[in-house]
Design a protein around this motif. Structure first.
Motif, PDB file in Angstrom:
ATOM      1  N   ALA A   1      -7.461 -10.364  -0.794  1.00  5.86           N
ATOM      2  CA  ALA A   1      -7.593 -10.738  -2.202  1.00  5.86           C
ATOM      3  C   ALA A   1      -6.228 -10.989  -2.843  1.00  5.86           C
ATOM      4  O   ALA A   1      -6.085 -11.881  -3.695  1.00  5.86           O
ATOM      5  N   GLN A   2      -5.220 -10.227  -2.415  1.00  5.43           N
ATOM      6  CA  GLN A   2      -3.882 -10.378  -3.002  1.00  5.43           C
ATOM      7  C   GLN A   2      -3.240 -11.722  -2.645  1.00  5.43           C
ATOM      8  O   GLN A   2      -2.286 -12.141  -3.306  1.00  5.43           O
ATOM      9  N   ARG A   3      -3.759 -12.381  -1.628  1.00  9.80           N
ATOM     10  CA  ARG A   3      -3.226 -13.702  -1.274  1.00  9.80           C
ATOM     11  C   ARG A   3      -3.603 -14.744  -2.322  1.00  9.80           C
ATOM     12  O   ARG A   3      -2.959 -15.792  -2.427  1.00  9.80           O
TER      13      ARG A   3
ATOM     14  N   GLY B   1       2.500  -4.299  -4.100  1.00 13.70           N
ATOM     15  CA  GLY B   1       1.201  -4.799  -3.667  1.00 13.70           C
ATOM     16  C   GLY B   1       0.653  -4.006  -2.482  1.00 13.70           C
ATOM     17  O   GLY B   1      -0.537  -3.664  -2.437  1.00 13.70           O
ATOM     18  N   LYS B   2       1.530  -3.687  -1.541  1.00 14.29           N
ATOM     19  CA  LYS B   2       1.099  -2.900  -0.380  1.00 14.29           C
ATOM     20  C   LYS B   2       0.765  -1.459  -0.773  1.00 14.29           C
ATOM     21  O   LYS B   2      -0.169  -0.856  -0.227  1.00 14.29           O
ATOM     22  N   LEU B   3       1.535  -0.917  -1.685  1.00 13.60           N
ATOM     23  CA  LEU B   3       1.250   0.449  -2.147  1.00 13.60           C
ATOM     24  C   LEU B   3      -0.095   0.515  -2.857  1.00 13.60           C
ATOM     25  O   LEU B   3      -0.862   1.470  -2.677  1.00 13.60           O
ATOM     26  N   LEU B   4      -0.387  -0.502  -3.670  1.00 11.62           N
ATOM     27  CA  LEU B   4      -1.673  -0.548  -4.353  1.00 11.62           C
ATOM     28  C   LEU B   4      -2.816  -0.642  -3.349  1.00 11.62           C
ATOM     29  O   LEU B   4      -3.820   0.062  -3.468  1.00 11.62           O
TER      30      LEU B   4
ATOM     31  N   LEU C   1     -11.700  -1.317   3.119  1.00  6.69           N
ATOM     32  CA  LEU C   1     -11.317  -1.992   1.882  1.00  6.69           C
ATOM     33  C   LEU C   1      -9.833  -2.361   1.858  1.00  6.69           C
ATOM     34  O   LEU C   1      -9.409  -3.182   1.037  1.00  6.69           O
ATOM     35  N   LEU C   2      -9.046  -1.780   2.758  1.00  5.47           N
ATOM     36  CA  LEU C   2      -7.631  -2.151   2.848  1.00  5.47           C
ATOM     37  C   LEU C   2      -7.500  -3.633   3.173  1.00  5.47           C
ATOM     38  O   LEU C   2      -6.720  -4.356   2.535  1.00  5.47           O
TER      39      LEU C   2
ATOM     40  N   GLY D   1      -7.532  -9.723 -15.185  1.00  6.24           N
ATOM     41  CA  GLY D   1      -8.196  -8.513 -14.720  1.00  6.24           C
ATOM     42  C   GLY D   1      -7.629  -7.940 -13.445  1.00  6.24           C
ATOM     43  O   GLY D   1      -8.112  -6.906 -12.966  1.00  6.24           O
ATOM     44  N   ARG D   2      -6.592  -8.583 -12.878  1.00 12.68           N
ATOM     45  CA  ARG D   2      -6.005  -8.151 -11.594  1.00 12.68           C
ATOM     46  C   ARG D   2      -7.113  -7.800 -10.593  1.00 12.68           C
ATOM     47  O   ARG D   2      -7.135  -6.729  -9.963  1.00 12.68           O
ATOM     48  N   VAL D   3      -8.053  -8.727 -10.446  1.00 11.32           N
ATOM     49  CA  VAL D   3      -9.259  -8.430  -9.663  1.00 11.32           C
ATOM     50  C   VAL D   3      -8.971  -8.182  -8.179  1.00 11.32           C
ATOM     51  O   VAL D   3      -9.812  -7.625  -7.476  1.00 11.32           O
ATOM     52  N   SER D   4      -7.795  -8.569  -7.715  1.00 11.87           N
ATOM     53  CA  SER D   4      -7.464  -8.300  -6.311  1.00 11.87           C
ATOM     54  C   SER D   4      -7.358  -6.806  -6.044  1.00 11.87           C
ATOM     55  O   SER D   4      -7.438  -6.361  -4.889  1.00 11.87           O
ATOM     56  N   ASN D   5      -7.189  -6.011  -7.107  1.00 12.87           N
ATOM     57  CA  ASN D   5      -7.086  -4.558  -6.946  1.00 12.87           C
ATOM     58  C   ASN D   5      -8.431  -3.838  -7.059  1.00 12.87           C
ATOM     59  O   ASN D   5      -8.481  -2.608  -6.945  1.00 12.87           O
ATOM     60  N   LEU D   6      -9.505  -4.569  -7.275  1.00 11.39           N
ATOM     61  CA  LEU D   6     -10.816  -3.932  -7.432  1.00 11.39           C
ATOM     62  C   LEU D   6     -11.246  -3.095  -6.221  1.00 11.39           C
ATOM     63  O   LEU D   6     -11.909  -2.063  -6.405  1.00 11.39           O
TER      64      LEU D   6
END
Length: 325
Positions: free
Chosen positions: A318-320, A283-286, A311-312, A53-58
């Motif tokens: 979360a991406q870690r 990842g940073k752009l997202l 949220l940034l 679900g790529r939940v780090s991008n939520l």
């Protein structure tokens, strides 16, 4: 005879000898031995679901919905968080669908993805995908989002997942997915969205298309096309236009544009320091997508804009733990 003492010196514990049980033999498989000769571990289902679900991008989904909500005339209320949940379920379901449609390609080129790696079964992932999409659609309908936008969002997600490996122009469909999430949220208040909402939805579309185009560098030798960099600057251009139109040189919008510009520069510097490391750049752009939403709503709600800015940090943390791509 035929057994060896385990290497960690554990008293009284024995493991089958690899020499007596070849890794591909029927007996080895019946004993549950993997390719290293050690007992197989149970699939890491929960982590697999999070990765699918790529939940780090939520947090970017929450920011999209918050900006659209306030631009459409909403306020802080419980229904906003229901909309965030609906958007999150839609996003997770769409990302899981992406892996399901790419499973054969992943088995050849991305064997670390959860399904080819064996972390989760195809059937389980399919149920997960379907459940999230149905729940997301249902929640959006319950809180009053217009079915036209909901159907368009679902269609865009499915089309992107089907064509993104076959058609280079699918980057625009990916951008349309975010724009339609924005418009779906705004439709909770009225079917006909204002020009401001359409402009910022368009900026999101272009920005996400730029991210998607940049991400393709992961499979093309680590290079990023210049057109992708131009697309990424679109939200800043819109922000400057709105700032000039406002005629207030001290308007906080200019500060948000500056912050977004600095973040883009920092993201690109990451790519320059680590050539070929497209994943970190993307990842940073997202994560920086929340800054676009902060720009979009700062004129109508400073608190909503600050929420998007905050949220940034949530996204980067979360991406870690869960990969963004």
């Amino acid at each position: 005879m035929g057994w060896i003492r385990c290497r960690d010196g554990c008293a009284g514990k024995w493991t089958p000898s690899r020499s007596l049980f070849p890794e591909n033999s029927t007996l080895a498989r019946s004993l549950g031995m993997n390719q290293t000769g050690s007992p197989q571990q149970k699939p890491q289902t929960i982590r697999a679901l999070l990765i699918l679900g790529r939940v780090s991008n939520l947090p970017t989904v929450w920011a999209n919905i918050t900006a659209a909500w306030f631009l459409a005339g909403g306020q802080w209320e419980g229904m906003l968080f229901v909309a965030m949940l609906a958007g999150s379920l839609f996003y997770i379901g769409g990302m899981a669908q992406n892996d399901l449609m790419d499973v054969e390609w992943d088995r050849q080129h991305a064997k670390d993805r959860p399904i080819p790696r064996g972390m989760i079964r195809f059937r389980t992932a399919s149920i997960y995908c379907l459940a999230c999409l149905i729940a997301g659609i249902t929640l959006f309908l319950v809180i009053g989002a217009h079915i036209i936008y909901i159907a368009a969002l679902f269609t865009a997600i499915t089309l992107y997942n089907h064509f993104h490996k076959k058609w280079s122009g699918s980057v625009w469909i990916m951008g349309a997915c975010r724009a339609l999430l924005f418009l779906t949220t705004a439709s909770i208040f009225r079917l006909e969205c204002s020009s401001t909402i359409w402009l910022w939805a368009g900026a999101l579309l272009i920005y996400v298309a730029g991210i998607t185009l940049a991400a393709r560098g992961e499979n093309t030798g680590g290079s990023v096309k210049r057109v992708a960099l131009l697309l990424l600057a679109a939200p800043a251009a819109l922000g400057l236009f709105v700032w000039i139109q406002a005629g207030d040189w001290l308007h906080p919008l200019i500060a948000s544009v500056a912050i977004f510009g600095i973040w883009l520069a920092m993201s690109y510097e990451t790519l320059r320091e680590k050539p070929g490391k497209i994943g970190a750049f993307v990842g940073k752009l997202l994560a920086g997508m929340v800054l676009v939403d902060a720009m979009a709503c700062i004129s109508v709600s400073s608190s909503a804009s600050l929420f998007c800015f905050s949220l940034l940090a949530v996204n980067l943390i979360a991406q870690r733990y869960i990969p963004a791509t």
